[in-house]
Design an enzyme around this catalytic site. Structure first.
Site: not given
Length: 264
Positions: A58, A63
């Protein structure tokens, strides 16, 4: 443990996955939340997860502005994993964007993942977008119909928001109605849960398992096969430990004890 079907899709995943926020580098705010790691370590973490039976990972656009996706893809390549051999989940960032950016940015998601397909694409959070959630889900459904992603999900939605999102998605694309939410256990209340933690320690001793492994095993078995978990790991031993939670079975009595203590 046997693989589990992801919602109503035909995607099968391991009960334990690997969260990849720690692959974000230092590009943005994620460095304030978690210690970033380099590519060599990221590859070692992914290899340890794979060796332990993990089959899904994931990540998210947020990010490191795609750095996590890129690092994950590089690690999978280095480990000899062909595109489609494991499941990759990623997320679209809604902050100050319209639903149209979902279709505009999917090309970047796929490019960052270097040929590894998006098995599950999620709306990262229920707030911040300039478009309604139904509009966002409609755009996601278009990506499913065009074959650019396999399934649609949501992250960090409340139970009520998930129900509303499910209804909206069902109207947009019935075959793609998979909703996924990730919740974080808070550090608050540790004193209140001390008896539960001590019980996990005793149970773990009987299985040769750590407290964390007992907690993960309990989580992924308490609700049958409807719950999966994605713990992160910044070291190979942490990834191996998380994967090891799939390697033993709690007894009915042990689960009953944990259930009871969790309600006190």
């Amino acid at each position: 443990m046997e693989a589990r079907r992801l919602g109503r899709t035909d995607i099968e995943i391991s009960p334990i996955g690997l969260g990849c926020m720690q692959f974000a580098g230092t590009a943005n705010y994620t460095r304030l939340i978690i210690n970033p790691i380099g590519q060599e370590t990221a590859t070692s973490v992914v290899r340890a997860a794979l060796d332990g039976g993990v089959t899904w990972f994931d990540t998210a656009e947020m990010y490191g502005r795609g750095q996590s996706e890129q690092a994950l893809a590089a690690a999978l390549d280095e480990c000899g994993i062909a595109p489609g051999q494991v499941t990759v989940a990623t997320k679209w960032t809604p902050h100050l964007r319209t639903a149209a950016s979902i279709t505009r940015t999917i090309g970047e998601r796929l490019a960052r993942l270097r040929g590894h397909p998006v098995g599950l694409h999620q709306i990262h959070m229920p707030m911040g977008s300039l478009s309604s959630i139904p509009a966002q889900l409609k755009a996601m459904a278009q990506l499913v119909r065009s074959g650019r992603i396999r399934a649609v999900g949501v992250s960090n939605f409340s139970a009520r928001q998930m129900v509303l999102a499910h209804r909206a998605l069902a109207r947009s694309a019935p075959p793609a109605r998979r909703l996924f939410s990730r919740n974080v256990l808070s550090a608050q209340g540790l004193a209140r849960t001390r008896p539960l933690i001590e019980a996990m320690r005793r149970i773990g001793d009987g299985h040769g398992a750590t407290i964390s492994q007992v907690a993960l095993n309990w989580l992924i078995t308490r609700y049958g096969d409807t719950v999966v978990a994605i713990p992160g790991a910044s070291k190979p031993r942490q990834a191996a430990e998380a994967a090891g939670a799939m390697g033993f079975a709690l007894t009915d009595a042990e689960r009953g004890t944990l259930d009871e203590l969790s309600l006190t």
